[in-house]
Design a protein around this motif. Structure first.
Motif, PDB file in Angstrom:
ATOM      1  N   UNK A  63      36.682  31.851  44.036  1.00  0.00           N
ATOM      2  CA  UNK A  63      35.548  32.495  44.411  1.00  0.00           C
ATOM      3  C   UNK A  63      34.501  32.307  43.474  1.00  0.00           C
ATOM      4  N   UNK A  64      33.257  32.245  43.904  1.00  0.00           N
ATOM      5  CA  UNK A  64      32.178  32.392  43.024  1.00  0.00           C
ATOM      6  C   UNK A  64      32.247  33.523  41.968  1.00  0.00           C
ATOM      7  N   UNK A  65      31.759  32.997  40.817  1.00  0.00           N
ATOM      8  CA  UNK A  65      31.566  34.321  39.672  1.00  0.00           C
ATOM      9  C   UNK A  65      32.648  34.451  38.999  1.00  0.00           C
ATOM     10  N   UNK A  66      33.931  34.075  39.322  1.00  0.00           N
ATOM     11  CA  UNK A  66      34.998  34.240  38.333  1.00  0.00           C
ATOM     12  C   UNK A  66      35.322  32.927  37.411  1.00  0.00           C
ATOM     13  N   UNK A  67      36.034  33.269  36.532  1.00  0.00           N
ATOM     14  CA  UNK A  67      36.346  32.187  35.364  1.00  0.00           C
ATOM     15  C   UNK A  67      37.736  31.555  35.918  1.00  0.00           C
ATOM     16  N   UNK A  68      38.076  30.379  36.631  1.00  0.00           N
ATOM     17  CA  UNK A  68      38.956  30.129  37.046  1.00  0.00           C
ATOM     18  C   UNK A  68      40.475  30.475  36.160  1.00  0.00           C
ATOM     19  N   UNK A  69      40.196  29.761  34.988  1.00  0.00           N
ATOM     20  CA  UNK A  69      41.551  29.903  33.965  1.00  0.00           C
ATOM     21  C   UNK A  69      41.716  31.238  33.524  1.00  0.00           C
ATOM     22  N   UNK A  70      40.622  32.240  33.481  1.00  0.00           N
ATOM     23  CA  UNK A  70      40.761  33.459  33.156  1.00  0.00           C
ATOM     24  C   UNK A  70      41.498  34.303  34.065  1.00  0.00           C
ATOM     25  N   UNK A  71      41.236  34.012  35.286  1.00  0.00           N
ATOM     26  CA  UNK A  71      42.112  34.796  36.437  1.00  0.00           C
ATOM     27  C   UNK A  71      43.700  34.462  36.309  1.00  0.00           C
ATOM     28  N   UNK A  72      43.635  33.198  36.177  1.00  0.00           N
ATOM     29  CA  UNK A  72      45.274  32.542  35.919  1.00  0.00           C
ATOM     30  C   UNK A  72      45.806  33.106  34.634  1.00  0.00           C
ATOM     31  N   UNK A  73      45.099  33.434  33.714  1.00  0.00           N
ATOM     32  CA  UNK A  73      45.690  33.572  32.406  1.00  0.00           C
ATOM     33  C   UNK A  73      46.070  35.095  32.670  1.00  0.00           C
ATOM     34  N   UNK A  74      45.186  35.962  33.343  1.00  0.00           N
ATOM     35  CA  UNK A  74      45.558  37.341  33.641  1.00  0.00           C
ATOM     36  C   UNK A  74      46.621  37.607  34.464  1.00  0.00           C
ATOM     37  N   UNK A  75      46.921  36.883  35.377  1.00  0.00           N
ATOM     38  CA  UNK A  75      47.971  36.741  36.411  1.00  0.00           C
ATOM     39  C   UNK A  75      49.264  36.726  35.491  1.00  0.00           C
ATOM     40  N   UNK A  76      49.072  35.527  34.662  1.00  0.00           N
ATOM     41  CA  UNK A  76      50.432  35.329  34.014  1.00  0.00           C
ATOM     42  C   UNK A  76      50.650  36.526  32.987  1.00  0.00           C
ATOM     43  N   UNK A  77      49.637  37.002  32.316  1.00  0.00           N
ATOM     44  CA  UNK A  77      49.902  37.995  31.142  1.00  0.00           C
ATOM     45  C   UNK A  77      50.230  39.352  31.560  1.00  0.00           C
ATOM     46  N   UNK A  78      49.686  39.589  32.803  1.00  0.00           N
ATOM     47  CA  UNK A  78      49.787  41.155  33.330  1.00  0.00           C
ATOM     48  C   UNK A  78      50.961  40.929  34.260  1.00  0.00           C
ATOM     49  N   UNK A  79      51.128  40.098  34.985  1.00  0.00           N
ATOM     50  CA  UNK A  79      52.130  40.025  36.131  1.00  0.00           C
ATOM     51  C   UNK A  79      53.323  39.054  35.888  1.00  0.00           C
ATOM     52  N   UNK A  80      53.311  38.243  34.939  1.00  0.00           N
ATOM     53  CA  UNK A  80      54.240  37.264  34.784  1.00  0.00           C
ATOM     54  C   UNK A  80      54.338  36.235  35.740  1.00  0.00           C
ATOM     55  N   UNK A  81      53.179  36.014  36.518  1.00  0.00           N
ATOM     56  CA  UNK A  81      53.185  35.090  37.661  1.00  0.00           C
ATOM     57  C   UNK A  81      52.439  33.989  37.365  1.00  0.00           C
ATOM     58  N   UNK A  82      52.737  32.781  37.576  1.00  0.00           N
ATOM     59  CA  UNK A  82      51.776  31.658  37.357  1.00  0.00           C
ATOM     60  C   UNK A  82      51.479  30.976  38.653  1.00  0.00           C
ATOM     61  N   UNK A  83      50.231  30.640  39.012  1.00  0.00           N
ATOM     62  CA  UNK A  83      49.729  29.808  39.758  1.00  0.00           C
ATOM     63  C   UNK A  83      49.168  28.634  39.355  1.00  0.00           C
ATOM     64  N   UNK A  84      48.591  27.679  39.831  1.00  0.00           N
ATOM     65  CA  UNK A  84      48.242  26.295  39.353  1.00  0.00           C
ATOM     66  C   UNK A  84      46.934  26.133  39.362  1.00  0.00           C
ATOM     67  N   UNK A  85      46.494  25.335  38.169  1.00  0.00           N
ATOM     68  CA  UNK A  85      45.155  24.835  38.011  1.00  0.00           C
ATOM     69  C   UNK A  85      45.005  23.670  39.079  1.00  0.00           C
ATOM     70  N   UNK A  86      43.941  22.813  38.751  1.00  0.00           N
ATOM     71  CA  UNK A  86      44.007  21.423  39.572  1.00  0.00           C
ATOM     72  C   UNK A  86      43.291  20.271  38.643  1.00  0.00           C
ATOM     73  N   UNK A  87      43.439  19.371  39.220  1.00  0.00           N
ATOM     74  CA  UNK A  87      43.268  17.872  38.599  1.00  0.00           C
ATOM     75  C   UNK A  87      41.940  17.397  39.101  1.00  0.00           C
TER      76      UNK A  87
END
Lengths: 392, 392
Positions: free
Chosen positions: A311-335
């Motif tokens: 979604x617009x206006x969010x920092x892509x890797x920041x969302x993923x990092x928070x999901x990992x740090x706070x919930x232990x859940x990993x989703x993928x980035x892209x190439x």
């Protein structure tokens, strides 16, 4: 440096792979070693061959493991099948098609490519036109490419390749076990995979199956194969009745590969494919209900992975990092062209489960909400539950 | 076919490898996976690099794992260092020297060999004469060759190679951790190993270390390296600060490799070498006291393996089969000119222990006695115990 006993953090791996391994696979890998030619070991090797015939849906005698990650299987197939200067046609529709091109080029093959916009697949007509023009020895194509989440329909390609005098190779690393794949019924000559996707194991072993035609080509090349480690003629002799010594089989990876296939066949390949389809669809429904937009041609999406526009206006890797740090859940980035535009959410192997899907959606809703994205409360989970009820 | 959960028979593996894995390594390998770029994973990768610097006794930044068996490490080094047509000198004194030749040939190198009778090693003069004549880019030699049990002294070879403009590569698969190896002090440019010998793990991961000079050569080759999977330039980038994506690291093998090195450094490399020396010598003393004759130049025998001539009148493989079937103990057969002439008894890694040595000697005495060989009662065990008391 003081290094302690390993103690990985708890993770729910919902990316493009590796995913959380099935605990039964990890337990199998803690079994003690036996010798390379122990009757127990050669027995396990024979079992692995028969199990992977079930997984690949083939009667190919030449069904075995290459000791390395999925990319090792690809290179073993190419360097053993293709002599320098021979022509290969690689239709590219994502990152792993680019990999096939690079591997083939480094084998000294004359590589011809056709390309498709990421997120789409080729029509049969496009591939036939290229076959007619290039007249390759090998048509090499990825089945499901995790970089774009779509899968190239393969049903008609083998007959097409044969009509134009080519063998068909396909990389099924990302698709095998979670999407229908019928090596014999479709007439595939060579297919290679890995364990770290729908097979629910760790990377490091590459199951491979070869048709009789492919084996003949490999046998005819003999010592001209430009690799010792990936020389499938020698590897076939090691796995075959002569047990001619080649490498020392990676025993623990073989134990793991054996368990991956054993539990998949215990469930039934069709049941496993259906489980991936149902839970992948539930994840997709949930993401859409959250107000997000899916990426890629959904009519050919792999069962086991969903790409979603960031979604617009969010920092892509920041969302993923928070999901990992706070919930232990990993989703993928892209190439490549997708980088920063989509996240990739895997629903595969051990994690193609209701609780994994719902937990991921619930956590993502919270992380997006706190990042300022307006997301409807509970809509994702409701949609996923509805999808599971309808489909399950 | 019904395939059950894996349940390997109890074995004491006293052959040339694989040997019984240290249970701590197998436990480490049952740890759950984390994602490829999880901070935990990149942290483990950094730890592995530092741990193997300790194992190889080097400060080489380029110290990492190749995902495959020991032979994968050899091929990665050769295909990355040697351009087609470049000259390599391979002094061969056993089966693994023959392997180095084959790998180098398949890389397209111009391979020159000198050969020594199995059981002996080269003099420095012999190697220097060949270096002077061939003027190779690379001098490639096995350190300890399990096929003959002897180890080529390496102390002077790097300086010699440098004097003649060559890099020095050595295969330390069989020797590392059980015999003194000092990559930096000796000036080795490239060394590769495996886990399944003195490191007490399973085959499937190949630790490698590269000097700055070796890295420069590899970096200069770039995309001309004739392999994608074994392209050490790309693999270095994957392990380096840029973390540029290459293969998906074989997580479970990495966990195992990490634990192998961790427990070796916990013991101390010198202590581990000494443990191999003491227990290998005890095994050798025991076999001699049993009336058997050792094979190979004992002044350069590896600490961790003993070859013994098969007594007249017994069926070599029958004795081994009985030892396995009745006692669960595996000793090794042999290759090439040694086949049917010697057994090879490993004393390495987890099994370089008093109880493993004594149990093997006690069982072998019984099996030989029942096969009609006249063996003195208890002499082997007495000699081994005496050797341990003197040396321990």
């Amino acid at each position: 440096m003081t290094v302690n006993q390993i103690d990985p953090p708890a993770r729910l791996l919902m990316g493009p792979g590796p995913i959380t391994a099935d605990p039964r696979v990890l337990r199998a890998m803690s079994a003690q070693l036996v010798g390379q030619y122990d009757p127990a070991m050669t027995g396990y090797m024979a079992e692995v061959q028969e199990l992977y015939r079930g997984v690949f849906q083939t009667r190919n005698d030449a069904t075995l493991l290459v000791d390395g990650t999925a990319r090792a299987g690809i290179e073993a197939a190419f360097v053993s099948l293709l002599a320098p200067g021979e022509k290969v046609l690689v239709p590219i529709f994502g990152r792993f098609g680019q990999l096939l091109r690079d591997v083939a080029e480094r084998c000294g093959a004359e590589v011809h490519v056709i390309e498709r916009e990421w997120g789409s697949v080729f029509t049969v007509g496009e591939i036939e036109a290229a076959l007619r023009e290039v007249k390759p020895k090998l048509l090499a194509i990825v089945h499901g490419d995790t970089s774009t989440t779509v899968a190239q329909p393969l049903e008609e390609l083998a007959a097409l390749a044969a009509k134009h005098g080519a063998l068909l190779y396909t990389d099924v690393t990302a698709s095998l076990g979670g999407n229908t794949f019928l090596a014999d019924a479709w007439g595939v000559d060579a297919a290679t995979a890995g364990l770290q996707k729908c097979l629910a194991g760790p990377a490091g072993s590459s199951p491979i199956t070869l048709s009789e035609r492919a084996v003949e080509v490999i046998r005819s090349r003999g010592a001209t194969i430009r690799s010792n480690y990936f020389d499938l003629a020698q590897i076939l002799d090691y796995w075959g009745p002569t047990r001619h010594n080649h490498h020392t089989e990676a025993t623990t990876m073989l134990y793991g590969a054996r368990e991956c296939a054993r539990i998949l066949l215990e469930e039934g390949v069709e049941n496993a494919v259906d489980r991936h389809r149902v839970h992948g669809a539930a994840m997709a429904s949930g993401l859409v209900a959250m107000g997000l937009t899916l990426f890629g041609d959904q009519s050919v999406r792999m069962n086991n992975i969903v790409a979603v526009r960031i979604p617009d206006g969010v920092e892509p890797d920041g969302i993923r990092a928070t999901l990992l740090a706070d919930y232990g859940i990993e989703i993928g980035t892209s190439f490549g062209p997708m980088h920063g535009k989509v996240w990739r959410v895997g629903v595969m192997g051990y994690n193609a489960r209701k609780d994994a899907v719902l937990t991921t959606l619930a956590a993502l809703e919270q992380v997006l909400r706190r990042a300022g994205v307006s997301v409807p409360q509970g809509a994702a989970v409701d949609a996923a539950l509805d999808a599971l009820q309808t489909e399950g």
